[in-house]
Design a protein around this motif. Structure first.
Motif, PDB file in Angstrom:
ATOM      1  N   GLU A  60      43.437  41.961  42.338  1.00  0.00           N
ATOM      2  CA  GLU A  60      43.739  40.542  42.508  1.00  0.00           C
ATOM      3  C   GLU A  60      45.041  40.337  43.277  1.00  0.00           C
ATOM      4  O   GLU A  60      45.124  39.508  44.190  1.00  0.00           O
ATOM      5  CB  GLU A  60      43.821  39.866  41.140  1.00  0.00           C
ATOM      6  CG  GLU A  60      44.082  38.370  41.205  1.00  0.00           C
ATOM      7  CD  GLU A  60      44.131  37.732  39.831  1.00  0.00           C
ATOM      8  OE1 GLU A  60      44.097  36.484  39.771  1.00  0.00           O
ATOM      9  OE2 GLU A  60      44.217  38.462  38.820  1.00  0.00           O
ATOM     10  N   GLU A  94      28.491  43.780  39.980  1.00  0.00           N
ATOM     11  CA  GLU A  94      28.217  42.342  40.006  1.00  0.00           C
ATOM     12  C   GLU A  94      29.085  41.600  38.993  1.00  0.00           C
ATOM     13  O   GLU A  94      29.585  40.498  39.271  1.00  0.00           O
ATOM     14  CB  GLU A  94      26.728  42.089  39.723  1.00  0.00           C
ATOM     15  CG  GLU A  94      25.804  42.577  40.843  1.00  0.00           C
ATOM     16  CD  GLU A  94      24.341  42.263  40.559  1.00  0.00           C
ATOM     17  OE1 GLU A  94      24.056  41.734  39.466  1.00  0.00           O
ATOM     18  OE2 GLU A  94      23.503  42.543  41.434  1.00  0.00           O
ATOM     19  N   LEU A 146      32.604  41.233  40.406  1.00  0.00           N
ATOM     20  CA  LEU A 146      32.659  40.187  41.431  1.00  0.00           C
ATOM     21  C   LEU A 146      32.733  38.802  40.804  1.00  0.00           C
ATOM     22  O   LEU A 146      33.471  37.930  41.261  1.00  0.00           O
ATOM     23  CB  LEU A 146      31.442  40.287  42.354  1.00  0.00           C
ATOM     24  CG  LEU A 146      31.423  41.479  43.318  1.00  0.00           C
ATOM     25  CD1 LEU A 146      30.086  41.551  44.045  1.00  0.00           C
ATOM     26  CD2 LEU A 146      32.565  41.359  44.325  1.00  0.00           C
ATOM     27  N   ARG A 147      31.976  38.604  39.730  1.00  0.00           N
ATOM     28  CA  ARG A 147      32.038  37.318  39.038  1.00  0.00           C
ATOM     29  C   ARG A 147      33.422  37.072  38.445  1.00  0.00           C
ATOM     30  O   ARG A 147      33.940  35.952  38.493  1.00  0.00           O
ATOM     31  CB  ARG A 147      30.968  37.260  37.943  1.00  0.00           C
ATOM     32  CG  ARG A 147      29.557  36.958  38.466  1.00  0.00           C
ATOM     33  CD  ARG A 147      28.621  36.574  37.339  1.00  0.00           C
ATOM     34  NE  ARG A 147      28.328  37.720  36.471  1.00  0.00           N
ATOM     35  CZ  ARG A 147      27.312  38.538  36.654  1.00  0.00           C
ATOM     36  NH1 ARG A 147      26.496  38.359  37.689  1.00  0.00           N
ATOM     37  NH2 ARG A 147      27.088  39.543  35.817  1.00  0.00           N
ATOM     38  N   ARG A 148      34.029  38.118  37.886  1.00  0.00           N
ATOM     39  CA  ARG A 148      35.366  37.962  37.314  1.00  0.00           C
ATOM     40  C   ARG A 148      36.384  37.564  38.385  1.00  0.00           C
ATOM     41  O   ARG A 148      37.242  36.703  38.159  1.00  0.00           O
ATOM     42  CB  ARG A 148      35.816  39.263  36.640  1.00  0.00           C
ATOM     43  CG  ARG A 148      35.044  39.623  35.391  1.00  0.00           C
ATOM     44  CD  ARG A 148      35.613  40.865  34.738  1.00  0.00           C
ATOM     45  NE  ARG A 148      36.916  40.614  34.138  1.00  0.00           N
ATOM     46  CZ  ARG A 148      37.695  41.572  33.618  1.00  0.00           C
ATOM     47  NH1 ARG A 148      37.297  42.834  33.676  1.00  0.00           N
ATOM     48  NH2 ARG A 148      38.852  41.264  33.084  1.00  0.00           N
ATOM     49  N   LEU A 149      36.287  38.190  39.546  1.00  0.00           N
ATOM     50  CA  LEU A 149      37.196  37.849  40.632  1.00  0.00           C
ATOM     51  C   LEU A 149      36.979  36.409  41.096  1.00  0.00           C
ATOM     52  O   LEU A 149      37.943  35.671  41.361  1.00  0.00           O
ATOM     53  CB  LEU A 149      37.021  38.819  41.802  1.00  0.00           C
ATOM     54  CG  LEU A 149      37.498  40.258  41.549  1.00  0.00           C
ATOM     55  CD1 LEU A 149      37.086  41.165  42.701  1.00  0.00           C
ATOM     56  CD2 LEU A 149      39.024  40.305  41.372  1.00  0.00           C
ATOM     57  N   GLU A 150      35.725  36.002  41.202  1.00  0.00           N
ATOM     58  CA  GLU A 150      35.424  34.626  41.608  1.00  0.00           C
ATOM     59  C   GLU A 150      35.952  33.624  40.583  1.00  0.00           C
ATOM     60  O   GLU A 150      36.495  32.577  40.942  1.00  0.00           O
ATOM     61  CB  GLU A 150      33.917  34.457  41.794  1.00  0.00           C
ATOM     62  CG  GLU A 150      33.358  35.209  43.002  1.00  0.00           C
ATOM     63  CD  GLU A 150      31.841  35.171  43.065  1.00  0.00           C
ATOM     64  OE1 GLU A 150      31.229  34.546  42.163  1.00  0.00           O
ATOM     65  OE2 GLU A 150      31.273  35.757  44.001  1.00  0.00           O
ATOM     66  N   GLU A 151      35.795  33.944  39.292  1.00  0.00           N
ATOM     67  CA  GLU A 151      36.293  33.057  38.236  1.00  0.00           C
ATOM     68  C   GLU A 151      37.807  32.898  38.300  1.00  0.00           C
ATOM     69  O   GLU A 151      38.344  31.860  37.897  1.00  0.00           O
ATOM     70  CB  GLU A 151      35.888  33.602  36.864  1.00  0.00           C
ATOM     71  CG  GLU A 151      34.393  33.495  36.568  1.00  0.00           C
ATOM     72  CD  GLU A 151      33.977  34.275  35.331  1.00  0.00           C
ATOM     73  OE1 GLU A 151      34.870  34.945  34.734  1.00  0.00           O
ATOM     74  OE2 GLU A 151      32.789  34.230  34.964  1.00  0.00           O
ATOM     75  N   ARG A 152      38.504  33.918  38.794  1.00  0.00           N
ATOM     76  CA  ARG A 152      39.964  33.869  38.890  1.00  0.00           C
ATOM     77  C   ARG A 152      40.427  33.306  40.228  1.00  0.00           C
ATOM     78  O   ARG A 152      41.626  33.293  40.536  1.00  0.00           O
ATOM     79  CB  ARG A 152      40.541  35.267  38.668  1.00  0.00           C
ATOM     80  CG  ARG A 152      40.238  35.814  37.272  1.00  0.00           C
ATOM     81  CD  ARG A 152      40.709  37.244  37.113  1.00  0.00           C
ATOM     82  NE  ARG A 152      42.157  37.350  37.013  1.00  0.00           N
ATOM     83  CZ  ARG A 152      42.831  37.327  35.867  1.00  0.00           C
ATOM     84  NH1 ARG A 152      42.174  37.194  34.723  1.00  0.00           N
ATOM     85  NH2 ARG A 152      44.155  37.433  35.857  1.00  0.00           N
ATOM     86  N   GLY A 153      39.493  32.840  41.028  1.00  0.00           N
ATOM     87  CA  GLY A 153      39.836  32.197  42.288  1.00  0.00           C
ATOM     88  C   GLY A 153      40.240  33.138  43.400  1.00  0.00           C
ATOM     89  O   GLY A 153      40.906  32.721  44.358  1.00  0.00           O
ATOM     90  N   ARG A 201      39.921  35.007  46.708  1.00  0.00           N
ATOM     91  CA  ARG A 201      39.176  34.847  47.957  1.00  0.00           C
ATOM     92  C   ARG A 201      38.936  36.235  48.555  1.00  0.00           C
ATOM     93  O   ARG A 201      39.857  36.891  49.020  1.00  0.00           O
ATOM     94  CB  ARG A 201      39.954  33.974  48.939  1.00  0.00           C
ATOM     95  CG  ARG A 201      39.236  33.779  50.273  1.00  0.00           C
ATOM     96  CD  ARG A 201      40.038  32.846  51.183  1.00  0.00           C
ATOM     97  NE  ARG A 201      39.444  32.790  52.499  1.00  0.00           N
ATOM     98  CZ  ARG A 201      39.742  33.611  53.498  1.00  0.00           C
ATOM     99  NH1 ARG A 201      40.632  34.568  53.296  1.00  0.00           N
ATOM    100  NH2 ARG A 201      39.168  33.487  54.674  1.00  0.00           N
ATOM    101  N   ILE A 202      37.687  36.663  48.528  1.00  0.00           N
ATOM    102  CA  ILE A 202      37.335  37.997  49.026  1.00  0.00           C
ATOM    103  C   ILE A 202      37.063  37.898  50.519  1.00  0.00           C
ATOM    104  O   ILE A 202      36.096  37.258  50.956  1.00  0.00           O
ATOM    105  CB  ILE A 202      36.105  38.545  48.274  1.00  0.00           C
ATOM    106  CG1 ILE A 202      36.432  38.666  46.774  1.00  0.00           C
ATOM    107  CG2 ILE A 202      35.682  39.895  48.845  1.00  0.00           C
ATOM    108  CD1 ILE A 202      35.259  39.052  45.918  1.00  0.00           C
TER     109      ILE A 202
END
Length: 273
Positions: free
Chosen positions: A50, A67, A70-77, A79-80
């Motif tokens: 992060e 998968e 990836l969801r955890r990273l998206e939930e934490r905002g 930007r990949i």
């Protein structure tokens, strides 16, 4: 995994310049050839990955993740902004050492650019580590330095841990949150900082006064040495003062990472930060 690893770009030689009288932009230079690691590295773990995505100076290449990760990273905002290859946990296990806790994500990235003394303009509290070699200790110190709002951590180019997955994981994201300056000669660095208005205090068990009773300048470099050897003589002589940490208990000394926390805390109070 079928994707081929992108070759590391050629890196021009970094110019040598001290802090005193340095003018112009403070953009970090490309890493000097021969300063390890020279190729891409793997960063793993939620906080480490992060922070790497949030650092504008970090060149990112590719993310390998489950998968769920990836969801955890998206939930934490997060930007990949790199290609993503979705893998199962067992495939990720094979990319790192056996005891590595990757939490389902591994980021392939370049090492950070080379920060030098010229990037310390405006700094007030700097922590310098004289030949502290354990990456777990240095990682913990980086994390504490961020928590206590130090401006930078300085290590030597030799006899210090390279920027790699162990250091990054131990720092839990702090490696990408604070300037990690690498210098060739610690005594020369301390001298240059004093010439630019810094006080330099070395922690030494034989120091004449406890750190609580030591005068601090408005701008300070705190110098800690390796466990056992301590701060080397030449570096001690370059400092403006020596101070000790008096422990009231039966154990009279601290691990260097714990000593760094205490010294930074006292320094902030003494400097009114």
């Amino acid at each position: 995994m079928t994707d081929k690893k992108t070759p590391s770009p050629a890196r021009p030689r970094q110019g040598q310049s001290g802090y005193k009288g340095r003018k112009g932009p403070t953009k970090p230079a490309t890493r000097r050839p021969g300063l390890p690691p020279e190729g891409p590295i793997f960063l793993y773990g939620l906080h480490t990955v992060e922070a790497a995505f949030a650092n504008k100076d970090r060149k990112r290449r590719k993310l390998f993740a489950t998968e769920n990760a990836l969801r955890r990273l998206e939930e934490r905002g997060v930007r990949i902004d790199v290609p993503v290859e979705t893998l199962m946990p067992r495939a990720l296990d094979k990319m790192v050492t056996r005891d590595a806790v990757h939490q389902g994500m591994i980021l392939e990235a370049d090492p950070l650019p080379a920060y030098g003394p010229e990037h310390l303009r405006g700094a007030r509290l700097v922590l310098a580590l004289d030949q502290v070699t354990d990456p777990h200790n240095v990682g913990a110190i980086l994390r504490s330095a961020v928590a206590l709002d130090a401006d930078a951590v300085v290590t030597t180019e030799r006899h210090a841990p390279e920027e790699g997955p162990v250091l990054a994981k131990s720092a839990s994201g702090a490696l990408d949150m604070i300037k990690h300056v690498r210098v060739k000669n610690m005594a020369r660095f301390v001298t240059e900082m004093r010439e630019n208005g810094f006080g330099a205090i070395a922690l030494d068990s034989d120091g004449p006064a406890d750190i609580e009773d030591t005068a601090f300048a408005d701008k300070t470099v705190l110098v800690l040495g390796s466990e056992g050897k301590g701060v080397r003589q030449g570096v001690r002589e370059a400092c403006s003062a020596l101070a000790r940490l008096d422990m009231p208990g039966a154990i009279r000394s601290l691990n260097v990472s714990n000593a760094a926390v205490l010294a930074l805390y006292v320094a902030r109070r003494k400097m009114g930060l």
